[in-house]
Design a protein around this motif. Structure first.
Motif, PDB file in Angstrom:
ATOM      1  N   ALA A  58       0.832  -1.207   0.000  1.00 54.57           N
ATOM      2  CA  ALA A  58       0.000   0.000   0.000  1.00 54.57           C
ATOM      3  C   ALA A  58       0.866   1.256   0.000  1.00 54.57           C
ATOM      4  CB  ALA A  58      -0.914  -0.011   1.225  1.00 54.57           C
ATOM      5  N   LEU A  61       2.334   1.848  -3.441  1.00 52.02           N
ATOM      6  CA  LEU A  61       1.310   2.308  -4.383  1.00 52.02           C
ATOM      7  C   LEU A  61       1.043   3.802  -4.167  1.00 52.02           C
ATOM      8  CD1 LEU A  61      -0.996   1.930  -6.435  1.00 52.02           C
ATOM      9  CD2 LEU A  61      -2.446   1.093  -4.550  1.00 52.02           C
ATOM     10  N   ARG A  99       5.464   6.402   3.333  1.00 52.61           N
ATOM     11  CA  ARG A  99       6.402   5.379   3.770  1.00 52.61           C
ATOM     12  C   ARG A  99       6.984   4.686   2.537  1.00 52.61           C
ATOM     13  NH1 ARG A  99       4.157   0.981   5.684  1.00 52.61           N
ATOM     14  NH2 ARG A  99       5.334   0.702   7.604  1.00 52.61           N
ATOM     15  N   ALA A 164      -7.228  16.179  -0.008  1.00 54.16           N
ATOM     16  CA  ALA A 164      -7.236  15.953   1.441  1.00 54.16           C
ATOM     17  C   ALA A 164      -8.395  15.016   1.789  1.00 54.16           C
ATOM     18  CB  ALA A 164      -7.395  17.279   2.166  1.00 54.16           C
ATOM     19  N   LEU A 189      -9.489   4.751  -8.828  1.00 56.60           N
ATOM     20  CA  LEU A 189      -8.178   4.895  -8.171  1.00 56.60           C
ATOM     21  C   LEU A 189      -8.328   5.043  -6.655  1.00 56.60           C
ATOM     22  CD1 LEU A 189      -6.244   7.142 -10.721  1.00 56.60           C
ATOM     23  CD2 LEU A 189      -5.880   4.703 -10.274  1.00 56.60           C
ATOM     24  N   MET A 197      -3.373   1.563   5.434  1.00 56.15           N
ATOM     25  CA  MET A 197      -3.860   2.068   6.713  1.00 56.15           C
ATOM     26  C   MET A 197      -3.948   3.594   6.690  1.00 56.15           C
ATOM     27  SD  MET A 197      -3.761  -0.857   8.439  1.00 56.15           S
ATOM     28  CE  MET A 197      -3.705  -0.559  10.197  1.00 56.15           C
ATOM     29  N   LEU A 243      -7.899   1.011   5.847  1.00 56.37           N
ATOM     30  CA  LEU A 243      -8.790   1.722   4.923  1.00 56.37           C
ATOM     31  C   LEU A 243      -9.903   0.808   4.434  1.00 56.37           C
ATOM     32  CD1 LEU A 243      -5.936   3.614   3.128  1.00 56.37           C
ATOM     33  CD2 LEU A 243      -7.949   4.758   4.054  1.00 56.37           C
TER      34      LEU A 243
HETATM   35  C1  HEM Z   1      -9.172  10.577  -3.940  1.00 58.70           C
HETATM   36  C2  HEM Z   1      -8.387  11.257  -3.196  1.00 58.70           C
HETATM   37  C3  HEM Z   1      -7.526  10.642  -2.117  1.00 58.70           C
HETATM   38  C4  HEM Z   1      -7.433  11.083  -0.852  1.00 58.70           C
HETATM   39  C5  HEM Z   1      -8.139  12.271  -0.239  1.00 58.70           C
HETATM   40  C6  HEM Z   1      -6.538  10.205  -0.171  1.00 58.70           C
HETATM   41  C7  HEM Z   1      -6.164  10.338   1.154  1.00 58.70           C
HETATM   42  C8  HEM Z   1      -5.460   9.397   1.861  1.00 58.70           C
HETATM   43  C9  HEM Z   1      -5.182   9.475   3.276  1.00 58.70           C
HETATM   44  C10 HEM Z   1      -5.603  10.627   4.182  1.00 58.70           C
HETATM   45  C11 HEM Z   1      -4.528   8.361   3.626  1.00 58.70           C
HETATM   46  C12 HEM Z   1      -4.048   7.997   5.022  1.00 58.70           C
HETATM   47  C13 HEM Z   1      -2.758   8.735   5.299  1.00 58.70           C
HETATM   48  C14 HEM Z   1      -2.371   8.749   6.755  1.00 58.70           C
HETATM   49  O1  HEM Z   1      -3.227   8.900   7.618  1.00 58.70           O
HETATM   50  O2  HEM Z   1      -1.157   8.644   7.034  1.00 58.70           O
HETATM   51  C15 HEM Z   1      -4.362   7.567   2.446  1.00 58.70           C
HETATM   52  C16 HEM Z   1      -3.724   6.359   2.391  1.00 58.70           C
HETATM   53  C17 HEM Z   1      -3.543   5.636   1.240  1.00 58.70           C
HETATM   54  N1  HEM Z   1      -3.859   6.047  -0.038  1.00 58.70           N
HETATM   55 FE1  HEM Z   1      -5.017   7.607  -0.526  1.00 58.70          FE
HETATM   56  N2  HEM Z   1      -6.102   9.240  -1.034  1.00 58.70           N
HETATM   57  C18 HEM Z   1      -6.683   9.475  -2.237  1.00 58.70           C
HETATM   58  C19 HEM Z   1      -6.461   8.773  -3.404  1.00 58.70           C
HETATM   59  C20 HEM Z   1      -5.600   7.708  -3.506  1.00 58.70           C
HETATM   60  C21 HEM Z   1      -5.160   7.122  -4.746  1.00 58.70           C
HETATM   61  C22 HEM Z   1      -5.535   7.623  -6.130  1.00 58.70           C
HETATM   62  C23 HEM Z   1      -4.342   6.078  -4.423  1.00 58.70           C
HETATM   63  C24 HEM Z   1      -3.615   5.124  -5.336  1.00 58.70           C
HETATM   64  C25 HEM Z   1      -4.021   4.758  -6.504  1.00 58.70           C
HETATM   65  C26 HEM Z   1      -4.276   6.021  -2.992  1.00 58.70           C
HETATM   66  C27 HEM Z   1      -3.595   5.084  -2.275  1.00 58.70           C
HETATM   67  C28 HEM Z   1      -3.496   5.061  -0.890  1.00 58.70           C
HETATM   68  C29 HEM Z   1      -2.954   3.946  -0.155  1.00 58.70           C
HETATM   69  C30 HEM Z   1      -2.524   2.631  -0.752  1.00 58.70           C
HETATM   70  C31 HEM Z   1      -2.953   4.321   1.197  1.00 58.70           C
HETATM   71  C32 HEM Z   1      -2.412   3.514   2.378  1.00 58.70           C
HETATM   72  C33 HEM Z   1      -0.924   3.789   2.506  1.00 58.70           C
HETATM   73  C34 HEM Z   1      -0.232   3.043   3.627  1.00 58.70           C
HETATM   74  O3  HEM Z   1      -0.817   2.204   4.294  1.00 58.70           O
HETATM   75  O4  HEM Z   1       0.965   3.331   3.810  1.00 58.70           O
HETATM   76  N3  HEM Z   1      -5.007   7.044  -2.476  1.00 58.70           N
HETATM   77  N4  HEM Z   1      -4.929   8.230   1.380  1.00 58.70           N
END
Ligand code: HEM
Length: 325
Positions: A58, A61, A99, A164, A189, A197, A243
């Motif tokens: 994750a 990605l 990360r 955000a 996406l 997470m 998530l």
């Molecule tokens: C649509 C708008 C998006 C918003 C507002 C958003 C926001 C976030 C937030 C707030 C987190 C948690 C970060 C934290 O608390 O440390 C997160 C995690 C994550 N996001 Fe998004 N995201 C969006 C789109 C995407 C897209 C397009 C992808 C990939 C194709 C993605 C992949 C991920 C993944 C895989 C995680 C988990 C990362 C981890 O566990 O290290 N997100 N995102």
């Protein structure tokens, strides 16, 4: 089962053909002669990292996403700050959150040993993102390659372009549109949130906020109670919740099904279903057909990976992903 396998084969063939006629100036065969072992080096390093910690898929990605939305997919997100340079790592969406930098460093070291100054950091992120999805159970796609690394980064771009978790639906749609991505890309996406997470600080407002988008009535009651136990109204900012509460390390379309049942973790997840008819229809469509979701996810990732690549004589191939040469 046999039907499902043949459907998957058809999907993969379509993706392979699709990747081959790319118009971005990138080429899936870019390293075939220049560095024949490049793809295998990345794959096996990602495999090892994900075997050690499933969540790393994750994290890798997400790195590619945060790279591409700021100045295009150019490795800018990887640059460290120093006395004379400010990169993107301290931007609000990135700070204490992104990360996987060490994994990228390890991959880069191996690639520099095998083929010095040949494979860009931006391409490493694109390949690692694909491999992470595949290792988590998602579909494979052909990654077009040949991105070069930037000699700049943009802190303000990271703060402005990255959505955000409490963005309104209109803001999410606009921020994706500015990158050439449509509402299908936005919903599908966001399906990347089928793995990984989030920290409490990123979804607290969904649990305790009372403004329109954060209306607690848009959240399943049991889910809300469980989340509150790990994420108090103050303190515990870094406490983690998945998530996708159902299958947190498996790449599937459960994220979309969760959103349908008001179990999206972030406000930005849930409003795709509750605040707009067209995004709701897209959620319903892909929640109903996992293979179509996988196929569209792959297509949208290719599209995201093609955002403003530096090719030809633009940029450079960094020796170390954390700094310019
Ligand atoms: C649509 C708008 C998006 C918003 C507002 C958003 C926001 C976030 C937030 C707030 C987190 C948690 C970060 C934290 O608390 O440390 C997160 C995690 C994550 N996001 Fe998004 N995201 C969006 C789109 C995407 C897209 C397009 C992808 C990939 C194709 C993605 C992949 C991920 C993944 C895989 C995680 C988990 C990362 C981890 O566990 O290290 N997100 N995102």
């Amino acid at each position: 089962m046999a039907g499902m396998v043949s459907k998957l084969v058809v999907v993969l063939v379509i993706l392979a053909v699709h990747g081959a006629c790319d118009t971005s100036g990138l080429d899936p065969n870019f390293y075939v002669n220049k560095c024949p072992t490049a793809l295998e080096i990345v794959r096996s390093a990602v495999k090892k990292a994900v075997a050690e910690e499933a969540r790393m898929a994750a994290s890798l990605l997400r790195l590619h996403f945060h790279d591409c939305f700021v100045q295009g997919c150019d490795g800018s997100v990887l640059l460290d700050d120093n006395a004379t340079f400010t990169g993107e790592k301290t931007a609000v969406p990135n700070n204490n959150s992104l990360r996987g930098f060490d994994v990228v460093d390890n991959i880069k070291t191996e690639l520099e040993n095998a083929c010095p100054q040949t494979v860009s950091c931006a391409d490493i992120l694109a390949i690692a993102a694909r491999d992470s999805v595949v290792l988590s159970g998602g579909a494979w796609w052909s990654v077009a390659l040949g991105r070069r690394d930037s000699r700049s980064a943009s802190l303000s771009g990271a703060n402005q372009n990255l959505p955000a978790p409490n963005s309104t639906l209109q803001t999410l749609i606009t921020k994706f549109k500015l990158q050439g991505l449509n509402q299908v890309d936005l919903v599908v996406l966001s399906g990347g949130h089928t793995i990984g997470m989030s920290r409490c600080v990123s979804f607290r407002q969904r649990l305790y906020g009372l403004n329109g988008d954060a209306n607690p009535q848009n959240i399943d009651n049991n889910y809300l109670t469980n989340l509150k136990s790990g994420c108090p109204s103050s303190g515990g900012d870094s406490n983690l919740s998945p998530l996708d509460d159902v299958t947190p390390t498996k790449f599937d379309n459960d994220y979309l099904k969760n959103v349908q049942s008001l179990k999206g973790l972030l406000i930005s997840d849930q409003i795709l279903y509750t605040k707009g008819q067209s995004t709701k229809n897209i959620v319903d469509y892909y929640a109903g057909d996992e293979l179509l979701f996988m196929k569209q996810f792959a297509e949208s990732m290719v599209k995201m990976g093609n955002i403003k690549p530096r090719t030809g004589s633009h940029g450079e191939i960094r020796k170390n992903c954390r700094r310019m040469n």
